[in-house]
Design an enzyme around this catalytic site. Structure first.
Site, PDB file in Angstrom:
ATOM      1  N   LYS A  75       0.829  -1.219   0.000  1.00  0.00           N
ATOM      2  CA  LYS A  75       0.000   0.000   0.000  1.00  0.00           C
ATOM      3  C   LYS A  75       0.859   1.263   0.000  1.00  0.00           C
ATOM      4  CE  LYS A  75      -4.340  -1.704   0.724  1.00  0.00           C
ATOM      5  NZ  LYS A  75      -5.446  -1.948   1.621  1.00  0.00           N
TER       6      LYS A  75
ATOM      7  N   ARG B 184      -4.634 -10.295   3.174  1.00  0.00           N
ATOM      8  CA  ARG B 184      -4.769 -10.079   1.728  1.00  0.00           C
ATOM      9  C   ARG B 184      -3.417  -9.610   1.196  1.00  0.00           C
ATOM     10  NH1 ARG B 184      -6.217  -6.093  -1.930  1.00  0.00           N
ATOM     11  NH2 ARG B 184      -7.665  -6.766  -3.555  1.00  0.00           N
TER      12      ARG B 184
HETATM   13  C1  9MG Z   1     -10.057  -4.567  -2.784  1.00  0.00           C
HETATM   14  N1  9MG Z   1      -9.144  -4.191  -1.723  1.00  0.00           N
HETATM   15  C2  9MG Z   1      -8.039  -3.405  -1.835  1.00  0.00           C
HETATM   16  N2  9MG Z   1      -7.459  -3.245  -0.641  1.00  0.00           N
HETATM   17  C3  9MG Z   1      -8.215  -3.952   0.250  1.00  0.00           C
HETATM   18  C4  9MG Z   1      -8.154  -4.174   1.617  1.00  0.00           C
HETATM   19  O1  9MG Z   1      -7.208  -3.609   2.367  1.00  0.00           O
HETATM   20  N3  9MG Z   1      -9.081  -4.953   2.205  1.00  0.00           N
HETATM   21  C5  9MG Z   1     -10.079  -5.505   1.456  1.00  0.00           C
HETATM   22  N4  9MG Z   1     -10.986  -6.273   2.087  1.00  0.00           N
HETATM   23  N5  9MG Z   1     -10.197  -5.324   0.134  1.00  0.00           N
HETATM   24  C6  9MG Z   1      -9.279  -4.559  -0.440  1.00  0.00           C
END
Ligand code: 9MG
Length: 279
Positions: free
Chosen positions: A224, A258
């Site tokens: 990020k 994720r």
């Molecule tokens: C689609 N997406 C992009 N970043 C995300 C995040 O941090 N969490 C979730 N649930 N979806 C995300």
């Protein structure tokens, strides 16, 4: 309330006794090279299958970018991007997640074999609660302040963890009232979604507070932009930082991480599980 160690995803029960990985699979125009949509989708399917062999428990297929500044796409375009990829991956051993806020896409993806709906808008669109309920899929409810196009302009909280927790608690209650059982629900504080670096760090330190809502917590921290600010690294150079955040999130109670770099994230989570489990 301690959170359950499994999630009911359509016909499958996914064990979350140890933290697992959700691989990120974007099917957006930046991933459509000169070969056009078909070749891009074939490449996405191959990439998805690779992440399954690397140990991903979930593959999150997204057809609309949610990055800061991103523009919305039409229902028809999102369906065309996402559904063939979901259908092709549904036979794999992973649970296929669809990253969408649109009820039409939720319904079509569930029909194509998806087992989880990952909604950065927490089922707030008209018809989304009903589409998710009817799908039988698990649902990840994420917190976002504002909308992707503008959310990073001036995020503001008096107490970020309390406000995110109150929002997610209210959305859990709305889901249950709409007929979505708690065993199908997970929550996500939405790192980077209408939050500055200080907000993200506070949420990460206090992540354990959110587990008290009684459902599994998902954390998306990989590559990020706020990690770029912390480390001074470009997107492709954020592996070490992403792994550090994955370990911290798991130690603070996250059950699903994720991530873009599945193999490396699976490895670090195995180490966390061995240490935490005493194995
Ligand atoms: C689609 N997406 C992009 N970043 C995300 C995040 O941090 N969490 C979730 N649930 N979806 C995300």
């Amino acid at each position: 309330m301690s959170e359950p160690l499994e999630l009911q995803c359509a016909g499958r029960r996914v064990a979350l006794a140890t933290p697992c990985v959700m691989g990120v699979l974007n099917v957006t125009p930046d991933s459509f090279s000169d070969g056009g949509r078909y070749l891009a989708q074939q490449a996405a399917i191959e990439h998805g299958l690779r992440m399954v062999t690397e140990g991903a428990t979930f593959i999150d297929v997204g057809g609309e970018s949610t990055r800061p500044g991103a523009e919305p796409v039409s229902v028809a375009e999102e369906l065309a991007r996402v559904v063939p990829v979901v259908r092709a991956l549904a036979a794999s051993s992973a649970v296929i997640s669809v990253d969408t806020s649109k009820p039409e896409v939720m319904r079509a993806a569930a029909e194509a074999g998806a087992g989880l709906i990952n909604d950065v808008r927490a089922l707030s669109a008209a018809g989304a609660l009903e589409a998710a309920r009817d799908s039988g899929c698990a649902v990840c409810l994420m917190h976002m302040q504002g909308e992707p196009r503008t959310m990073q302009r001036e995020p503001h909280y008096a107490d970020v963890t309390a406000e995110v927790g109150a929002f997610l608690g209210a959305r859990l209650a709305a889901c249950e009232s709409a007929g979505i059982a708690r065993r199908r629900l997970a929550i996500d504080p939405g790192f980077g979604f209408g939050k500055n670096a200080a907000h993200n760090l506070t949420l990460l330190r206090q992540l354990r507070d959110l587990t008290r809502l009684g459902v599994p917590v998902l954390a998306g921290l990989s590559r990020k932009s706020w990690l770029g600010k912390l480390t001074g690294r470009d997107t492709g150079e954020r592996l070490a930082g992403s792994l550090a955040l994955a370990v911290i999130a798991a130690l603070h109670g996250a059950r699903i991480i994720r991530a873009h770099d599945v193999a490396a994230t699976v490895d670090v989570l195995r180490v966390v599980a061995a240490v935490e489990g005493g194995g």
